[in-house]
Design an enzyme around this catalytic site. Structure first.
Site, short mmCIF file in Angstrom:
data_model
loop_
_atom_site.label_atom_id
_atom_site.label_comp_id
_atom_site.label_asym_id
_atom_site.label_seq_id
_atom_site.Cartn_x
_atom_site.Cartn_y
_atom_site.Cartn_z
N ARG A 197 -4.53 -3.98 4.23
CA ARG A 197 -5.33 -5.21 4.29
C ARG A 197 -6.10 -5.49 3.00
O ARG A 197 -6.12 -6.61 2.52
CB ARG A 197 -6.37 -5.13 5.41
CG ARG A 197 -5.93 -5.68 6.73
CD ARG A 197 -6.71 -5.00 7.80
NE ARG A 197 -6.38 -3.58 7.74
CZ ARG A 197 -5.34 -3.05 8.36
NH1 ARG A 197 -4.59 -3.77 9.12
NH2 ARG A 197 -5.04 -1.76 8.23
N THR A 198 -6.77 -4.47 2.47
CA THR A 198 -7.64 -4.73 1.33
C THR A 198 -6.82 -5.23 0.15
O THR A 198 -7.13 -6.25 -0.47
CB THR A 198 -8.43 -3.46 0.95
OG1 THR A 198 -9.13 -3.02 2.10
CG2 THR A 198 -9.40 -3.72 -0.18
N LYS B 60 -1.46 11.14 -16.16
CA LYS B 60 -1.29 11.98 -17.35
C LYS B 60 -2.61 12.55 -17.83
O LYS B 60 -2.69 13.19 -18.85
CB LYS B 60 -0.69 11.15 -18.50
CG LYS B 60 0.67 10.57 -18.23
CD LYS B 60 1.13 9.83 -19.50
CE LYS B 60 2.32 8.95 -19.24
NZ LYS B 60 2.53 7.99 -20.35
N ARG C 30 -9.25 0.80 -6.03
CA ARG C 30 -9.47 1.76 -4.92
C ARG C 30 -9.01 3.12 -5.43
O ARG C 30 -7.95 3.24 -6.03
CB ARG C 30 -8.66 1.37 -3.69
CG ARG C 30 -8.65 2.50 -2.67
CD ARG C 30 -8.07 2.10 -1.35
NE ARG C 30 -8.94 1.17 -0.66
CZ ARG C 30 -8.74 0.77 0.59
NH1 ARG C 30 -7.70 1.21 1.26
NH2 ARG C 30 -9.56 -0.08 1.16
N HIS D 38 -17.51 0.71 0.25
CA HIS D 38 -16.42 -0.27 0.34
C HIS D 38 -17.11 -1.64 0.48
O HIS D 38 -17.09 -2.26 1.55
CB HIS D 38 -15.55 0.06 1.53
CG HIS D 38 -14.24 -0.66 1.60
ND1 HIS D 38 -13.92 -1.72 0.76
CD2 HIS D 38 -13.16 -0.48 2.41
CE1 HIS D 38 -12.71 -2.15 1.07
NE2 HIS D 38 -12.23 -1.42 2.07
C1 NCD Z 1 -11.04 1.05 5.59
C2 NCD Z 1 -11.04 1.88 4.32
O1 NCD Z 1 -10.04 1.95 3.61
O2 NCD Z 1 -12.09 2.46 4.07
N1 NCD Z 1 -9.91 0.21 5.70
C3 NCD Z 1 -9.89 -1.00 5.09
O3 NCD Z 1 -10.16 -1.13 3.91
N2 NCD Z 1 -9.63 -2.06 5.85
C4 NCD Z 1 -11.27 1.86 6.82
C5 NCD Z 1 -10.32 2.99 7.11
O4 NCD Z 1 -9.36 3.25 6.39
O5 NCD Z 1 -10.54 3.63 8.14
#
Ligand code: NCD
Length: 304
Positions: free
Chosen positions: A55-56, A84, A105, A133
């Protein structure tokens, strides 16, 4: 939006938050009316995901494309020079030659801060290990705002893996700027870490391991997944896995205008029979994520 990066919710004040929420609302409204916005035409977003994401990543990329911008990406962690041994600080130094905004991320806490240290373009933290997040928290707030229009007076329970779950570490800071009552519901081994607790809520949150006792008092139930990837051993994970599994029958006393949220993916925290309830908002929440991220990209890129 300190320093024009979006790394944490700790310093996001109420007026900045509300202007982002209002912008997300306008963008969603325009989108639903068929009006297409091209405000980021010619801009490029670098999408750098060194940890799994559905999703993100997709919602950030969709958000950029819907605003007329373009996306370049690190295809997978194995194919970038960090593999590397390149530091994120060095990666950050040259980002501005390629892109106008970067989304990262990474499994390490503070990784987005490292990338931002020498980056001349806005950096967005899309999850740094068990740290924060913040864009998820923004979309969580937007989902509540779109239904209720205000936060004061809200009773919200954050449920599940509060130790490792980065979404709640961010969300609590945004909630703390309002007059809300926060219940932290987790097994003892997964309690909310004191260092992520905002001063405004210190001594004001209620901790419990029993969600059922609270249901009638709540407006919002925010479920989270037990973060399997953060455990040292499978035994440790198995000992807390499945601590909470919300089922439709548990929610009979939950108010009809209440909301059940979850950042997703769910594993076994919410049974599929809950999906049919009017209070189930987690798929709507994922949809709202695109508009919240459009608002964030548009705001950060307005000066880039
Ligand atoms: C969350 C994350 O990656 O922290 N998911 C997300 O970004 N929608 C929550 C999770 O992975 O449990």
């Amino acid at each position: 939006m300190v320093g024009d990066h979006f790394l944490s919710c700790k310093n996001l004040d109420q007026s900045h938050l509300e202007s982002l929420l209002e912008l997300a609302g306008r963008l969603e409204h325009e989108w639903d009316r068929g009006n297409r916005n091209q405000d980021l035409l010619g801009k490029i977003m670098a999408s750098m995901f060194f940890e799994p994401s559905t999703r993100t990543r997709m919602s950030f990329e969709t958000a950029m494309l819907r605003l007329g911008g373009q996306v370049i990406s690190v295809a997978d962690a194995q194919s970038s020079s960090t593999q590397k041994g390149e530091t994120l600080e060095d990666t950050g130094r040259m980002l501005n030659h390629y892109a106008d905004v970067a989304v990262i991320r990474h499994p390490r806490p503070n990784s987005a801060h490292s990338l931002a240290r020498f980056a001349k373009i806005p950096v967005i933290n899309a999850g740094d290990g068990d740290g924060e997040h913040p864009s998820q928290a923004l979309l969580d707030m937007y989902t509540i705002f779109a239904k209720r229009a205000r936060f004061d007076g809200l009773h919200i329970a954050l449920v599940g893996d509060l130790l490792n779950g980065r979404t709640v570490h961010s969300l609590i800071h945004l909630l703390a700027t309002y007059q809300v009552t926060v219940y932290l519901v987790s097994p003892k081994a997964l309690r909310f870490p004191a260092d992520h607790l905002p001063d405004a809520l210190r001594d004001k949150v209620y901790e419990s391991d029993d969600l059922s006792q609270l249901i009638e008092q709540l407006d919002v139930i925010y479920m989270t997944r037990v973060q399997e990837e953060r455990f040292d051993s499978d035994d440790a994970y198995q000992s807390v896995r499945g601590s909470y599994c919300l089922q439709a029958r548990d929610l009979r006393k939950f108010r009809k205008d209440g909301m059940i949220l979850h950042p997703l993916p769910r594993v076994d925290e919410i049974s599929t029979d809950v999906d049919e309830l009017v209070q189930a908002y987690y798929f709507e929440q994922a949809k709202k994520g695109v508009f919240a991220r459009m608002a964030l990209l548009k705001t950060l890129c307005s000066s880039c």
